[in-house]
Scaffold this active site. Structure first.
Site, PDB file in Angstrom:
ATOM      1  N   ARG A 191       0.820  -1.234   0.000  1.00 36.84           N
ATOM      2  CA  ARG A 191       0.000   0.000   0.000  1.00 36.84           C
ATOM      3  C   ARG A 191       0.844   1.270   0.000  1.00 36.84           C
ATOM      4  NH1 ARG A 191      -3.154  -3.019   3.543  1.00 36.84           N
ATOM      5  NH2 ARG A 191      -4.943  -3.929   2.461  1.00 36.84           N
ATOM      6  N   LYS A 195       2.900  11.568 -11.271  1.00 33.87           N
ATOM      7  CA  LYS A 195       2.132  10.647 -12.126  1.00 33.87           C
ATOM      8  C   LYS A 195       2.962   9.391 -12.308  1.00 33.87           C
ATOM      9  CE  LYS A 195      -0.650  13.651 -15.056  1.00 33.87           C
ATOM     10  NZ  LYS A 195      -0.860  14.054 -16.459  1.00 33.87           N
ATOM     11  N   GLU A 223      10.461  19.853 -24.381  1.00 34.40           N
ATOM     12  CA  GLU A 223       9.708  20.144 -23.143  1.00 34.40           C
ATOM     13  C   GLU A 223      10.287  21.378 -22.440  1.00 34.40           C
ATOM     14  OE1 GLU A 223       6.947  18.531 -22.288  1.00 34.40           O
ATOM     15  OE2 GLU A 223       7.065  16.692 -23.483  1.00 34.40           O
ATOM     16  N   LYS A 282       7.558  23.308 -13.915  1.00 37.22           N
ATOM     17  CA  LYS A 282       6.769  22.116 -13.564  1.00 37.22           C
ATOM     18  C   LYS A 282       6.458  22.123 -12.069  1.00 37.22           C
ATOM     19  CE  LYS A 282       5.070  17.832 -14.219  1.00 37.22           C
ATOM     20  NZ  LYS A 282       5.109  16.601 -14.946  1.00 37.22           N
ATOM     21  N   GLU A 306      -4.335  17.555 -11.553  1.00 39.58           N
ATOM     22  CA  GLU A 306      -4.765  17.924 -12.898  1.00 39.58           C
ATOM     23  C   GLU A 306      -6.246  18.247 -12.959  1.00 39.58           C
ATOM     24  OE1 GLU A 306      -4.266  15.160 -16.348  1.00 39.58           O
ATOM     25  OE2 GLU A 306      -2.570  16.461 -16.736  1.00 39.58           O
ATOM     26  N   ARG A 332      -2.888  22.537 -14.260  1.00 37.91           N
ATOM     27  CA  ARG A 332      -1.917  21.557 -14.781  1.00 37.91           C
ATOM     28  C   ARG A 332      -2.122  21.280 -16.267  1.00 37.91           C
ATOM     29  NH1 ARG A 332       0.447  16.517 -11.171  1.00 37.91           N
ATOM     30  NH2 ARG A 332       1.739  15.620 -12.787  1.00 37.91           N
ATOM     31  N   ASN A 360      -0.030  20.633 -21.145  1.00 38.31           N
ATOM     32  CA  ASN A 360      -0.453  19.862 -22.301  1.00 38.31           C
ATOM     33  C   ASN A 360      -0.211  20.582 -23.627  1.00 38.31           C
ATOM     34  OD1 ASN A 360      -1.511  17.256 -22.572  1.00 38.31           O
ATOM     35  ND2 ASN A 360      -3.462  18.087 -23.301  1.00 38.31           N
ATOM     36  N   HIS A 420       0.692  18.930 -26.905  1.00 34.61           N
ATOM     37  CA  HIS A 420       0.439  17.502 -26.740  1.00 34.61           C
ATOM     38  C   HIS A 420      -0.847  17.031 -27.423  1.00 34.61           C
ATOM     39  CE1 HIS A 420       3.677  17.902 -23.934  1.00 34.61           C
ATOM     40  NE2 HIS A 420       3.633  16.636 -23.571  1.00 34.61           N
ATOM     41  N   HIS A 435       0.279  14.022 -29.326  1.00 36.83           N
ATOM     42  CA  HIS A 435      -0.163  12.652 -29.005  1.00 36.83           C
ATOM     43  C   HIS A 435      -0.825  11.987 -30.204  1.00 36.83           C
ATOM     44  CE1 HIS A 435      -0.367  13.211 -24.371  1.00 36.83           C
ATOM     45  NE2 HIS A 435       0.731  12.584 -24.728  1.00 36.83           N
ATOM     46  N   HIS A 465       8.603  11.066 -28.200  1.00 35.12           N
ATOM     47  CA  HIS A 465       7.539  11.914 -27.665  1.00 35.12           C
ATOM     48  C   HIS A 465       7.869  13.402 -27.848  1.00 35.12           C
ATOM     49  CE1 HIS A 465       4.330  13.153 -25.027  1.00 35.12           C
ATOM     50  NE2 HIS A 465       5.194  13.788 -24.255  1.00 35.12           N
TER      51      HIS A 465
HETATM   52  N1  LIG Z   1       4.909  10.701 -15.220  1.00 38.60           N
HETATM   53  C1  LIG Z   1       4.834  11.744 -16.002  1.00 38.60           C
HETATM   54  O1  LIG Z   1       4.371  12.830 -15.618  1.00 38.60           O
HETATM   55  C2  LIG Z   1       5.352  11.642 -17.403  1.00 38.60           C
HETATM   56  C3  LIG Z   1       5.536  12.795 -18.168  1.00 38.60           C
HETATM   57  C4  LIG Z   1       6.078  12.670 -19.448  1.00 38.60           C
HETATM   58  C5  LIG Z   1       6.415  11.413 -19.937  1.00 38.60           C
HETATM   59  N2  LIG Z   1       6.218  10.312 -19.160  1.00 38.60           N
HETATM   60  C6  LIG Z   1       6.594   8.979 -19.638  1.00 38.60           C
HETATM   61  O2  LIG Z   1       7.998   8.947 -19.784  1.00 38.60           O
HETATM   62  C7  LIG Z   1       8.365   7.987 -20.770  1.00 38.60           C
HETATM   63  C8  LIG Z   1       9.377   8.606 -21.681  1.00 38.60           C
HETATM   64  O3  LIG Z   1      10.482   8.994 -20.912  1.00 38.60           O
HETATM   65  P1  LIG Z   1      11.946   9.136 -21.548  1.00 38.60           P
HETATM   66  O4  LIG Z   1      11.862   9.974 -22.759  1.00 38.60           O
HETATM   67  O5  LIG Z   1      12.836   9.524 -20.439  1.00 38.60           O
HETATM   68  O6  LIG Z   1      12.198   7.662 -22.097  1.00 38.60           O
HETATM   69  P2  LIG Z   1      13.050   6.400 -21.544  1.00 38.60           P
HETATM   70  O7  LIG Z   1      12.894   6.222 -20.117  1.00 38.60           O
HETATM   71  O8  LIG Z   1      12.656   5.285 -22.446  1.00 38.60           O
HETATM   72  O9  LIG Z   1      14.548   6.818 -21.865  1.00 38.60           O
HETATM   73  C9  LIG Z   1      14.938   7.039 -23.203  1.00 38.60           C
HETATM   74  C10 LIG Z   1      16.125   6.158 -23.594  1.00 38.60           C
HETATM   75  O10 LIG Z   1      17.303   6.697 -23.022  1.00 38.60           O
HETATM   76  C11 LIG Z   1      17.988   5.719 -22.252  1.00 38.60           C
HETATM   77  N3  LIG Z   1      18.641   6.453 -21.171  1.00 38.60           N
HETATM   78  C12 LIG Z   1      18.046   7.088 -20.144  1.00 38.60           C
HETATM   79  N4  LIG Z   1      18.936   7.807 -19.457  1.00 38.60           N
HETATM   80  C13 LIG Z   1      20.137   7.602 -20.032  1.00 38.60           C
HETATM   81  C14 LIG Z   1      21.446   8.094 -19.788  1.00 38.60           C
HETATM   82  N5  LIG Z   1      21.672   9.012 -18.855  1.00 38.60           N
HETATM   83  N6  LIG Z   1      22.441   7.636 -20.558  1.00 38.60           N
HETATM   84  C15 LIG Z   1      22.191   6.754 -21.576  1.00 38.60           C
HETATM   85  N7  LIG Z   1      20.988   6.298 -21.884  1.00 38.60           N
HETATM   86  C16 LIG Z   1      19.960   6.721 -21.125  1.00 38.60           C
HETATM   87  C17 LIG Z   1      16.929   4.741 -21.854  1.00 38.60           C
HETATM   88  O11 LIG Z   1      17.462   3.469 -21.586  1.00 38.60           O
HETATM   89  C18 LIG Z   1      16.031   4.732 -23.097  1.00 38.60           C
HETATM   90  O12 LIG Z   1      16.588   3.905 -24.073  1.00 38.60           O
HETATM   91  C19 LIG Z   1       7.076   7.584 -21.461  1.00 38.60           C
HETATM   92  O13 LIG Z   1       6.695   6.309 -21.004  1.00 38.60           O
HETATM   93  C20 LIG Z   1       6.061   8.629 -20.992  1.00 38.60           C
HETATM   94  O14 LIG Z   1       4.748   8.111 -20.930  1.00 38.60           O
HETATM   95  C21 LIG Z   1       5.708  10.403 -17.902  1.00 38.60           C
END
Ligand SMILES: NC(=O)c1ccc[n+]([C@@H]2O[C@H](COP(=O)([O-])OP(=O)(O)OC[C@H]3O[C@@H](n4cnc5c(N)ncnc54)[C@H](O)[C@@H]3O)[C@@H](O)[C@H]2O)c1
Length: 373
Positions: free
Chosen positions: A124, A146, A188, A238, A248, A252, A256, A259, A263, A276
């Site tokens: 939990r 999130k 971003e 942020k 949200e 918040r 978007n 997006h 998206h 993304h």
């Molecule tokens: N929770 C939220 O508010 C929120 C907001 C935006 C996006 N997201 C989510 O985040 C995800 C995308 O995140 P991302 O773009 O960080 O992708 P990711 O976590 O897939 O990382 C991108 C790539 O970079 C590599 N990597 C990460 N850090 C590294 C480093 N320092 N050195 C070498 N390689 C590295 C990873 O292994 C991966 O291959 C999606 O699933 C999206 O839905 C969540």
């Protein structure tokens, strides 16, 4: 923003620091101690990040007297699923996880989201510390609580709001990030300037003028650039938005920006084609054009934003194969659509946006059709 100003997310229910520093991971044991997180540490990372940053961190934490368990998930979005989540639960339960323990999420948004949800739901809920290693995760995903995983029926459909106890972004980890991932993160950062901080936007322009195209190459980190300050300033946006609207229900939504189109574009192109951030950059361009078309912002703003996006290596042009009618149809089906009206976040000036749900669909169609490929 002053160099060392502390960033703190403060909502009606939680308060936690967001530390953005070069070399911050070296001080993690100190920060854990000051938060009295003294149970075992469950480090979740991915196969690209762990060998580069996880091993050394683990050693440092053990050296400081912590018990550390590590789990590596395959790098990439495909890992953000219920099966991996279930494996994380088994790993922690088999290992004797306790309520006083902490999950450390070391990686990009994928690791942050899945490890965050594991922390939110195991026993939990146990403490969570986000250690983002991508630019996108630093300025966006790791802050705000999130968490979740994808379901075969759609992205991010299973999850929870669960705030970390600490976010610690070590900008030195960006040195190993592939440059395409880095560029996607700049989208971003630029977005945060457009929606809330014109000074950040100016600073990004200035930095680009000073360092040229090299500014997107983190090789430049070694040249004393203000990258950490810029990232901190983008994170501050942020932090402010999430502090004002944790769940949200109001402000918040401004995050978007870019997006709605972004998206839909990602979905229409097939996930994995565009990163993304790349889709968001194109979305920001399209949405600024919509704002200009209804007289909400000037054509100069659209132009300045486009220049900045392209200076940071982001295309504003629509992909040749993107079917604009399909994208429009997808936007109308988005989960943020209410009563068939798309809620647009549109710039009114640099650093300010308005939320509008009265943009005629025909105008959106015309704008999309008018975008060059
Ligand atoms: N929770 C939220 O508010 C929120 C907001 C935006 C996006 N997201 C989510 O985040 C995800 C995308 O995140 P991302 O773009 O960080 O992708 P990711 O976590 O897939 O990382 C991108 C790539 O970079 C590599 N990597 C990460 N850090 C590294 C480093 N320092 N050195 C070498 N390689 C590295 C990873 O292994 C991966 O291959 C999606 O699933 C999206 O839905 C969540």
């Amino acid at each position: 923003m002053p160099h060392n100003e502390e960033l703190v997310v403060t909502t009606s229910t939680v308060r936690y620091p967001v530390i953005v520093e070069a070399g911050a991971l070296e001080r993690l044991p100190h920060h854990l101690a000051s938060l009295r997180l003294d149970g075992a540490l469950w480090l979740v990372s991915d196969s690209a990040v762990y060998p580069r940053h996880g091993l050394a961190l683990e050693e440092r934490l053990r050296g400081a007297g912590y018990t550390v368990y590590s789990r590596i998930i395959p790098s990439g979005e495909a890992s953000k699923n219920l099966d991996q989540l279930s494996q994380l639960y088994s790993w922690m339960l088999d290992g004797g996880v306790e309520r006083r323990d902490t999950v450390l999420a070391l990686g990009g948004g994928v690791v942050g989201d899945i490890a965050g949800f594991a922390a939110a739901s195991i026993l939990r809920g146990i403490a969570l510390v986000q250690l983002p290693t991508t630019l996108l995760a630093m300025v966006d995903a790791a802050v705000g609580g999130k968490t979740g995983v994808n379901h075969p029926l759609g992205k991010n459909l299973i999850g929870a709001f669960y705030q970390p106890r600490l976010v610690l972004a070590d900008t030195q980890t960006l040195r190993t990030l592939p440059s395409r991932e880095l560029r996607a993160g700049w989208a971003e950062v630029i977005k945060h300037g457009v929606i809330r901080d014109a000074g950040l936007f100016d600073q990004l322009e200035h930095w680009q003028a000073e360092y040229g195209a090299l500014s997107i190459d983190l090789g430049i980190l070694s040249h004393q650039t203000p990258i950490t300050d810029i990232i901190r300033r983008a994170v501050a946006v942020k932090v402010a938005v999430v502090s004002a609207d944790e769940r949200e229900q109001g402000e918040r939504i401004i995050l978007n920006y870019g997006h709605t189109v972004g998206h839909a574009l990602e979905a229409a192109m097939g996930y994995g084609m565009l990163l993304h951030g790349e889709a968001v950059a194109i979305g920001m361009h399209a949405e600024a054009r919509i704002a200009a078309a209804i007289g909400l912002c000037t054509p100069e703003l659209v132009e300045r934003q486009q220049q900045l996006l392209s200076a940071y290596g982001l295309a504003a042009a629509f992909p040749v194969h993107a079917d604009r009618e399909a994208i429009l149809a997808l936007m109308l089906r988005d989960k943020k659509v209410e009563r068939k009206r798309i809620r647009w976040v549109l710039p009114t000036a640099l650093g300010a946006v308005a939320v509008r749900d009265d943009v005629p669909v025909e105008l959106v169609r015309e704008t999309l059709l008018g975008l060059s490929s």
